[in-house]
Design a protein around this motif. Structure first.
Motif, mmCIF file in Angstrom:
data_model
loop_
_atom_site.group_PDB
_atom_site.id
_atom_site.type_symbol
_atom_site.label_atom_id
_atom_site.label_comp_id
_atom_site.label_asym_id
_atom_site.label_seq_id
_atom_site.Cartn_x
_atom_site.Cartn_y
_atom_site.Cartn_z
ATOM 1 N N ASP A 183 -4.324 6.397 -6.164
ATOM 2 C CA ASP A 183 -2.948 6.244 -5.682
ATOM 3 C C ASP A 183 -2.287 7.600 -5.797
ATOM 4 O O ASP A 183 -2.199 8.164 -6.889
ATOM 5 N N SER A 184 -1.837 8.123 -4.679
ATOM 6 C CA SER A 184 -1.239 9.464 -4.706
ATOM 7 C C SER A 184 0.105 9.489 -5.406
ATOM 8 O O SER A 184 0.643 10.553 -5.687
ATOM 9 N N HIS A 216 -9.421 2.259 -3.862
ATOM 10 C CA HIS A 216 -8.151 2.607 -3.212
ATOM 11 C C HIS A 216 -7.123 1.545 -3.577
ATOM 12 O O HIS A 216 -7.432 0.351 -3.645
ATOM 13 N N HIS A 217 -5.880 1.965 -3.815
ATOM 14 C CA HIS A 217 -4.877 1.005 -4.291
ATOM 15 C C HIS A 217 -4.636 -0.132 -3.297
ATOM 16 O O HIS A 217 -4.362 -1.268 -3.697
ATOM 17 N N GLU A 218 -4.757 0.119 -2.001
ATOM 18 C CA GLU A 218 -4.560 -0.958 -1.032
ATOM 19 C C GLU A 218 -5.662 -2.015 -1.164
ATOM 20 O O GLU A 218 -5.396 -3.228 -1.064
ATOM 21 N N HIS A 232 -11.408 0.835 2.650
ATOM 22 C CA HIS A 232 -11.716 2.212 2.246
ATOM 23 C C HIS A 232 -12.952 2.204 1.356
ATOM 24 O O HIS A 232 -12.861 2.371 0.141
ATOM 25 N N LEU A 264 -9.486 9.116 0.244
ATOM 26 C CA LEU A 264 -8.598 10.218 -0.121
ATOM 27 C C LEU A 264 -7.834 10.740 1.096
ATOM 28 O O LEU A 264 -6.637 11.057 1.006
ATOM 29 N N ASP A 313 -6.915 9.025 3.636
ATOM 30 C CA ASP A 313 -5.870 8.042 3.910
ATOM 31 C C ASP A 313 -4.673 8.261 2.987
ATOM 32 O O ASP A 313 -3.523 8.227 3.419
ATOM 33 N N LEU A 314 -4.937 8.519 1.713
ATOM 34 C CA LEU A 314 -3.852 8.682 0.748
ATOM 35 C C LEU A 314 -2.999 9.909 1.035
ATOM 36 O O LEU A 314 -1.787 9.911 0.802
ATOM 37 N N LYS A 359 1.382 12.392 1.110
ATOM 38 C CA LYS A 359 1.513 11.138 0.363
ATOM 39 C C LYS A 359 1.715 9.988 1.330
ATOM 40 O O LYS A 359 2.644 9.979 2.112
ATOM 41 N N ARG A 360 0.820 9.027 1.252
ATOM 42 C CA ARG A 360 0.911 7.869 2.134
ATOM 43 C C ARG A 360 1.943 6.894 1.588
ATOM 44 O O ARG A 360 2.131 6.772 0.385
ATOM 45 N N ARG A 366 3.301 3.731 0.098
ATOM 46 C CA ARG A 366 2.627 2.722 -0.714
ATOM 47 C C ARG A 366 2.730 1.336 -0.084
ATOM 48 O O ARG A 366 3.743 0.977 0.498
#
Length: 319
Positions: A174-175, A206-208, A291, A298, A300-301, A307-308, A310
């Motif tokens: 998570d960025s 990946h957080h998603e 992902h 990375l 994507d983030l 910073k993508r 959230r």
């Protein structure tokens, strides 16, 4: 569904609550600082105060909910002093015990049907080249013993008629913060590189994808123990070089293991341990990761202004 989230102001809790509320769920947050939580969590229908190590949460905050997602716990990062180790144990083991005590105090009709409890890949200890699925046994180091005790407290809710799902989290990408956020400064300064030998396996998600795993758990679609990691575990040196490539920065300065141990004490073992997890339970549940590969995750983030946003779609898809 009415869902109670502990640790709601953390990276995962904030994003999960927002995602669930957007899909029509009623979300109740538990926080040690309710006033601060109310200002940070616009999605929360209500906020209950709870200091996990101090005692059970209020029964009124949990009564009538359909599920509890238990994410509260002292951050693992940082030098493991005697005080830090005590805080880790109290917030996780004692905190989970207090939560289950609250569930036991509720009447059968008010008790939630499901407890989704966070754990960590630290459960397995340092395992070298071994591929670890949910049936693999625990390790014997401090964090492995902590995770085993932590999970045992959560599993005690099963005796109350509550279904328990334990999520053994890998490194959450998570960025906006967390472990990846802590890595960014040295990498952006061109000081990134392998840690120790760099041959240790790092398992990540990946957080998603993690948010979607949590959703699947709430839907009752996952078994009791889940390795919440992507299928693309990598060696730490590959992680470092991939992050440097995505950021457009060099990543060749190694950090000796001895230096990490001097600076970080016991926490250095978390960076130097090798854990090659396989998400067998997620694969068997038919989950397709949005992902699955590190470089794509990375990129994507860091796709939008470094910073993508959230919680933005897509997440893993069901077939």
């Amino acid at each position: 569904m009415r869902v109670v989230l502990s640790g709601a102001t953390g990276l995962i809790g904030r994003a999960l609550g927002s995602r669930l509320a957007a899909k029509g769920h009623t979300c109740v947050a538990l926080s040690r600082d309710p006033a601060r939580a109310r200002s940070r969590l616009p999605w929360a229908a209500s906020v209950g105060g709870w200091v996990a190590a101090a005692g059970p949460p209020r029964s009124a905050d949990l009564a009538g909910c359909g599920a509890v997602v238990h994410l509260a716990g002292e951050p693992v990062a940082g030098r493991w002093t005697r005080r830090k180790r005590r805080a880790l144990r109290e917030s996780r083991v004692l905190g989970t015990r207090h939560l289950v005590q609250c569930l036991g105090a509720l009447s059968w009709s008010d008790r939630p049907a499901l407890l989704v409890a966070a754990s960590a890949m630290g459960y397995y200890g340092d395992r070298g080249e071994e591929v670890l699925d949910e049936g693999s046994g625990p390790g014997g180091d401090f964090l492995a013993e902590l995770c085993r005790a932590w999970e045992a407290e959560a599993q005690a809710a099963a005796a109350l008629g509550v279904r328990v799902v334990r999520l053994r989290l890998g490194l959450v990408l998570d960025s906006g913060g967390g472990a990846l956020g802590a890595m960014l400064r040295p990498f952006r300064l061109g000081l990134g590189g392998p840690l120790g030998s760099g041959r240790q396996w790092w398992s990540w998600i990946h957080h998603e994808d993690l948010l979607a795993v949590c959703e699947r758990a709430l839907e009752g679609a996952l078994p009791e123990v889940v390795n919440a990691v992507a299928p693309g575990a990598v060696r730490q040196a590959e992680f470092a070089s991939t992050l440097g490539r995505v950021l457009g920065r060099p990543a060749f300065l190694p950090v000796p293991a001895a230096a990490l141990r001097v600076v970080l004490g016991g926490f250095a073992c978390e960076l130097l341990s090798s854990r090659r997890l396989r998400p067998r339970a997620l694969e068997e549940a038919g989950l397709r990761f949005a992902h699955p590969a590190l470089e794509g995750a990375l990129r994507d983030l860091f796709a939008v202004g470094g910073k993508r946003t959230r919680g933005a779609p897509p997440g893993p898809r069901s077939p």
